[in-house]
Design an enzyme around this catalytic site. Structure first.
Site, PDB file in Angstrom:
ATOM      1  CE1 TYR A 152      -3.261   2.881   0.866  1.00  0.00           C
ATOM      2  CE2 TYR A 152      -2.709   2.626   3.185  1.00  0.00           C
ATOM      3  CZ  TYR A 152      -3.391   3.289   2.178  1.00  0.00           C
ATOM      4  OH  TYR A 152      -4.197   4.356   2.507  1.00  0.00           O
ATOM      5  CG  ASP A 237      -3.436  -3.481   7.208  1.00  0.00           C
ATOM      6  OD1 ASP A 237      -4.633  -3.813   7.238  1.00  0.00           O
ATOM      7  OD2 ASP A 237      -3.061  -2.369   6.776  1.00  0.00           O
ATOM      8  CB  ILE A 239      -8.149  -3.142   7.143  1.00  0.00           C
ATOM      9  CG1 ILE A 239      -7.456  -2.954   5.797  1.00  0.00           C
ATOM     10  CG2 ILE A 239      -7.292  -2.616   8.280  1.00  0.00           C
ATOM     11  CD1 ILE A 239      -7.254  -1.496   5.435  1.00  0.00           C
TER      12      ILE A 239
END
Length: 483
Positions: A152, A237, A239
């Site tokens: 990201y 992460d 999410i």
């Protein structure tokens, strides 16, 4: 220039150092969209936003729940009696009902195979705030975290801008679908040590952004074994955990920990939010779930800079405590994401464009290596400029994600309606030239074509409402909205 320098002298080093990462093609694509947003009737030739990983596909289910459960809001006659309590609540731990409901959701997303302790939940202002919070807890200035590529682009902002930590890429390759290997981890770690860099941890995204893939159990076990041997932290992460729409169930690091005989839980931390799984990024609900008591304790002190509003907590506690709704929502979300993914990828296949096989997320990792004029990153950028300026699609080039190979692009498919997806596919087909049987018109490419909005000012407060598409997000600063 003199005035600019004087202004910089009046501001802080953090505010002016430019290390927020905004000066990249990833954010330039956002700015191109903001200056010319697509609208089906008022600006049909505008840029279609395909760089935004948002998930509004099931918000109608949330709207129906709200209408049927007016007590879930303090802004209705049925719920207003709680207004004074909610307006004055200031406990940094958060509403107990909210933390209980969130822990229950995390378990449901993982198939009920693992339970979560509400007392280990630390709030942050969205995943952005949660990521920065965990960095402030774990890293000193100059400390490094390994991160598998592609990753990201806004990690630079979220993890490093204000904390002064740094990221060291772990190179992954398409030959094995960008799978993280022990060899790649060892190579990146040893290079950092040789350069006298203090490696404090490893960050992984599972499901992956931008790949849309999920990690298998053996890969996760290898990663946990690696960080245990090196005695470094692991930040997971997760999410996109609730966006898995095909294949095997999502496997969380929390499950793998239970299966390993020797695992230092103090080294493992999970970042989660409701922005993707529930499609509510505007609520700014992010959390750190840590197995380390000290991180939970210190993180709570830092969370005062990024708490979730108590009004949001109250509403979400009611929503997420409705087990029947949560189960129906997760199932329907998976179904709609699968349908949209199929619609988009099948449309690409008609013009012989392939994507990395994926089963999660709100995007695909599109392979355009066959369209590159030059098999280089400059060739990738040449093609990207054409896609932005002529095809009028905001897709994100792989180099912005620190991909090790040119020719890959992340394309988001969930943040628009079916009609806008069809428009985007028609533009792609026209560009590739398959509809008429003509080859791609490379002669239109201009190697000196540049796209740079770094010095341009955007004020979303003065943008005309007719320029805002109901099928794309309202323009906002990419530093606030990027995902």
């Amino acid at each position: 220039m003199a005035l600019r320098n004087k202004s910089f002298q009046l501001l802080s080093e953090i505010a002016t150092n430019g290390n927020h990462g905004e000066n990249s093609s990833y954010f330039d694509g956002w700015k191109a969209y903001e200056s010319d947003p697509f609208h089906p009737t008022e600006n049909p030739q505008g840029v279609i936003q395909m760089g935004l990983a948002e998930n509004p596909l099931c918000l109608d289910l949330v709207e129906d729940w709200i209408l049927n459960n007016p007590k879930g809001s303090i802004c209705t006659p049925e719920g207003v009696k709680w207004f004074k309590y909610i307006a004055n609540f200031q406990d940094y731990h958060g509403l107990p009902e909210f933390r209980n409901a969130l822990a229950n959701l995390m378990s449901k997303v993982r198939g009920g195979r693992v339970r979560f302790d509400p007392d280990r939940i630390v709030m942050g202002g969205g995943a952005t705030g949660a990521n920065e919070l965990i960095m402030f807890c774990l890293a000193n200035r100059g400390d490094a975290f390994l991160v598998p590529s592609p990753y990201y682009p806004a990690f630079i902002r979220d993890l490093c801008w204000r904390t002064k930590a740094q990221l060291i890429p772990v190179e992954c390759h398409s030959i094995n679908n960008f799978k993280i290997t022990r060899e790649a981890l060892e190579e990146a770690y040893n290079k950092a040590i040789d350069a006298n860099i203090n490696v404090k941890g490893l960050i992984i995204t599972n499901p992956s952004n931008p790949l849309g893939t999920t990690m298998d159990t053996e890969t996760l076990k290898s990663i946990v074994s690696f960080i245990n041997e090196k005695n470094i932290h692991l930040v997971c992460d997760e999410i996109y955990a609730g966006t898995v729409f095909r294949g095997h169930c999502f496997v969380s690091v929390s499950e793998v920990m239970q299966e390993l005989e020797h695992c230092n839980k103090d080294l493992i931390h999970i970042v989660y939010s409701l922005s993707k799984d529930l499609g509510i990024p505007g609520f700014r609900v992010g959390i750190v779930y840590s197995y380390n008591d000290e991180v939970v304790n210190k993180g709570r002190k830092m969370s005062s800079f990024g708490l979730v509003s108590t009004q949001s907590q109250y509403f979400l506690a009611a929503l997420l405590s409705d087990d029947e709704f949560v189960e129906r929502f997760l199932a329907e979300s998976a179904r709609r994401l699968a349908a949209r993914h199929n619609q988009f990828t099948k449309g690409l296949e008609k013009v012989n464009i392939t994507c990395l096989p994926s089963n999660a997320g709100l995007f695909v990792w599109m392979n355009l290596r066959g369209l590159l004029k030059e098999k280089t990153f400059e060739g990738e950028m040449m093609l990207w400029r054409v896609i932005i300026n002529e095809v009028k699609l905001n897709v994100s080039p792989g180099s912005a994600f620190n991909c090790s190979e040119p020719g890959w692009y992340r394309v988001c498919f969930a943040n628009m309606d079916d009609e806008t997806v069809d428009v985007a596919l028609k533009r792609i087909r026209a560009f590739v030239g398959k509809e008429t049987g003509k080859p791609v018109e490379l002669k239109r490419w201009k190697s000196n074509l540049r796209l740079s909005f770094s010095s341009r000012r955007f004020d979303e407060n003065v943008m005309s409402p007719h320029m805002m598409s109901p099928h794309s997000p309202m323009p906002h600063s990419p530093l606030v909205r990027a995902t």
